[in-house]
Design a protein around this motif. Structure first.
Motif, mmCIF file in Angstrom:
data_model
loop_
_atom_site.group_PDB
_atom_site.id
_atom_site.type_symbol
_atom_site.label_atom_id
_atom_site.label_comp_id
_atom_site.label_asym_id
_atom_site.label_seq_id
_atom_site.Cartn_x
_atom_site.Cartn_y
_atom_site.Cartn_z
ATOM 1 N N LEU A 155 3.428 4.152 9.640
ATOM 2 C CA LEU A 155 3.061 3.418 8.416
ATOM 3 C C LEU A 155 3.196 4.066 7.115
ATOM 4 N N PHE A 156 3.010 5.558 7.041
ATOM 5 C CA PHE A 156 2.659 6.283 5.938
ATOM 6 C C PHE A 156 3.595 7.490 5.619
ATOM 7 N N SER A 157 4.438 7.787 6.858
ATOM 8 C CA SER A 157 5.008 9.317 6.389
ATOM 9 C C SER A 157 6.240 8.952 5.461
ATOM 10 N N ILE A 202 0.923 -1.089 -0.030
ATOM 11 C CA ILE A 202 -0.103 0.095 0.155
ATOM 12 C C ILE A 202 0.914 1.260 0.110
ATOM 13 N N LYS A 203 1.079 1.609 -0.997
ATOM 14 C CA LYS A 203 2.187 2.924 -1.521
ATOM 15 C C LYS A 203 1.302 4.311 -1.385
ATOM 16 N N ILE A 204 1.334 4.687 -0.217
ATOM 17 C CA ILE A 204 0.476 6.174 0.042
ATOM 18 C C ILE A 204 1.708 6.737 1.059
ATOM 19 N N SER A 205 1.598 8.270 1.011
ATOM 20 C CA SER A 205 2.450 8.946 1.826
ATOM 21 C C SER A 205 1.682 10.105 2.357
ATOM 22 N N LEU A 206 1.913 10.218 3.718
ATOM 23 C CA LEU A 206 0.738 11.020 4.408
ATOM 24 C C LEU A 206 1.894 12.171 5.131
ATOM 25 N N PHE A 213 -2.332 8.303 19.610
ATOM 26 C CA PHE A 213 -1.771 6.849 19.272
ATOM 27 C C PHE A 213 -2.174 6.695 17.688
ATOM 28 N N ALA A 214 -3.137 7.140 17.282
ATOM 29 C CA ALA A 214 -3.631 6.953 15.792
ATOM 30 C C ALA A 214 -2.639 7.639 14.882
ATOM 31 N N ALA A 215 -2.231 8.985 15.383
ATOM 32 C CA ALA A 215 -1.292 9.593 14.576
ATOM 33 C C ALA A 215 0.029 8.972 14.747
ATOM 34 N N ASP A 216 0.583 8.536 15.723
ATOM 35 C CA ASP A 216 1.824 7.638 15.752
ATOM 36 C C ASP A 216 1.721 6.481 15.063
ATOM 37 N N ILE A 217 0.796 5.759 14.837
ATOM 38 C CA ILE A 217 0.595 4.782 13.774
ATOM 39 C C ILE A 217 0.885 4.946 12.337
ATOM 40 N N LEU A 218 -0.095 6.307 12.050
ATOM 41 C CA LEU A 218 -0.040 6.839 10.706
ATOM 42 C C LEU A 218 1.226 7.385 10.222
ATOM 43 N N ALA A 275 -2.830 15.471 10.381
ATOM 44 C CA ALA A 275 -3.595 16.354 11.383
ATOM 45 C C ALA A 275 -5.019 16.689 10.850
ATOM 46 N N SER A 276 -5.253 16.329 9.556
ATOM 47 C CA SER A 276 -6.641 16.560 9.066
ATOM 48 C C SER A 276 -7.574 15.103 9.363
ATOM 49 N N LEU A 277 -6.820 14.332 9.749
ATOM 50 C CA LEU A 277 -7.731 13.081 9.910
ATOM 51 C C LEU A 277 -7.786 12.827 11.593
#
Length: 369
Positions: free
Chosen positions: A367-369, A326-330, A359-364, A336-338
């Motif tokens: 995985l996706f930064s 899953i190749k996305i980058s946030l 916690f959710a921000a850390d996971i995102l 922050a918008s999520l």
């Protein structure tokens, strides 16, 4: 002791179970609306079987085949208007999670006087929904046996609503209808079933019965995910397909008690905004979910894996074998918008430990930064 459980759904399984039980449909009324997507119900043979049964029972029907992936409020309202116009007495959903969840929303909207999105998602309706019949054609959703519907709001956000009246009165589970699923969809739906089982087992709302269902589903999927990983090379047998379907039902029965946890909550935006199939969108977080539960409930987690004859790394490896990249980058701005979605989020609150928007921000980020 906590064994609270309710299932007002009659589950009928096995080859030709739909064709062999047409009289059960006739008890629901003489007119129905069929709710499905454009192709899967036809390709699987389920739509032809249903129409044959309806004709033999003298039941009039209208077909609404415009349900999309991540079904929208707009399409559900259109189908509900069609149901009202033809005087439908029950709704039949054919397909995976999208048509089955849509059938539940349509059953509500066809009877309620207030058909606004706000009223739909409130779960407080001024009339009982139409009876719902579920004919599954995938093995992952579990929606055949849950009182939950997830419908995309007019502003593009997947949102759920829940009520006991949303349990289908009949659920037909014939794994024959899953034989036509392509390999990538087979893997995604199997991962969705695994997510249901894991998220239900490690859940503050779990009880003895839901954990039995979840554990049984995981046990089946540990064996089957070895096969689904290579099903593009070696097609699955009917027996394999039936086993995965059973695991999907076990997962649905488990989440009918508990609901889901953070993998589902964090997965929704991946489907809404990036078109990632629902099962994959949830499964991308499962390794994090396993790791988290090892940290906050190590003894309980290791005991479950020991009973199942596996361990965290082996199960994570199975997930990776079935999950495409899953190749996305946030960006930080996007993350922050999520985050408002995870403020006071019910699914996050059901997790063990301290699971919140930070916690959710850390996971995102991981995985996706």
């Amino acid at each position: 002791m906590n064994m609270n459980f309710c299932l007002p759904t009659t589950i009928i399984t096995g080859k030709n179970c739909l064709a062999s039980n047409g009289e059960l449909l006739s008890r629901l009324g003489s007119r129905c609306i069929i709710v499905t997507g454009k192709s899967a119900a036809r390709r699987s043979g389920a739509l032809d079987d249903l129409i044959s049964v309806l004709k033999s029972e003298g039941i009039e029907y209208a077909l609404f085949d415009e349900i999309e992936q991540n079904p929208s409020y707009k399409s559900c309202l259109s189908a509900a208007l069609a149901a009202k116009q033809m005087g439908a007495e029950f709704v039949v959903g054919i397909g995976g999670g999208s048509p089955l969840d849509a059938a539940k929303a349509i059953a509500v909207l066809a009877k309620a006087s207030d058909t606004s999105p706000e009223a739909l998602y409130s779960s407080k309706w001024d009339a009982a929904p139409l009876p719902i019949v579920a004919v599954g054609t995938t093995a992952g959703t579990g929606s055949e046996v849950t009182p939950v519907s997830v419908i995309t709001t007019p502003n593009g956000i997947k949102k759920s609503f829940r009520a006991p009246s949303l349990y289908p009165v009949l659920a037909f589970g014939d794994a024959t209808y899953t034989m036509s699923l392509p390999p990538d969809f087979t893997r995604s739906t199997a991962l969705d079933a695994l997510a249901h089982c894991l998220e239900s087992y490690f859940n503050r709302s779990s009880n003895d019965i839901s954990r039995l269902f979840a554990k049984r589903g995981i046990a089946i999927l540990i064996e089957m995910l070895e096969k689904t990983a290579d099903c593009h090379l070696t097609p699955l047998s009917f027996e394999d397909r039936e086993a995965i379907y059973c695991a999907s039902l076990y997962g649905g029965l488990a989440i009918s008690v508990t609901g889901t946890a953070f993998p589902h909550a964090l997965g929704y935006f991946l489907s809404e905004q990036y078109g990632i199939p629902h099962g994959n969108a949830c499964a991308v977080y499962l390794e994090e979910f396993i790791r988290h539960n090892l940290e906050v409930s190590q003894e309980e987690t290791e005991l479950l894996f020991a009973e199942l004859g596996t361990d965290a790394e082996s199960l994570s490896a199975l997930i990776r074998k079935n999950l495409p990249d899953i190749k996305i980058s946030l960006t930080e701005e996007k993350i922050a918008s999520l985050l408002p979605r995870y403020e006071d989020n019910k699914s996050l609150k059901k997790c063990y430990g301290n699971v919140d928007k930070d916690f959710a921000a850390d996971i995102l980020r991981r995985l996706f930064s």
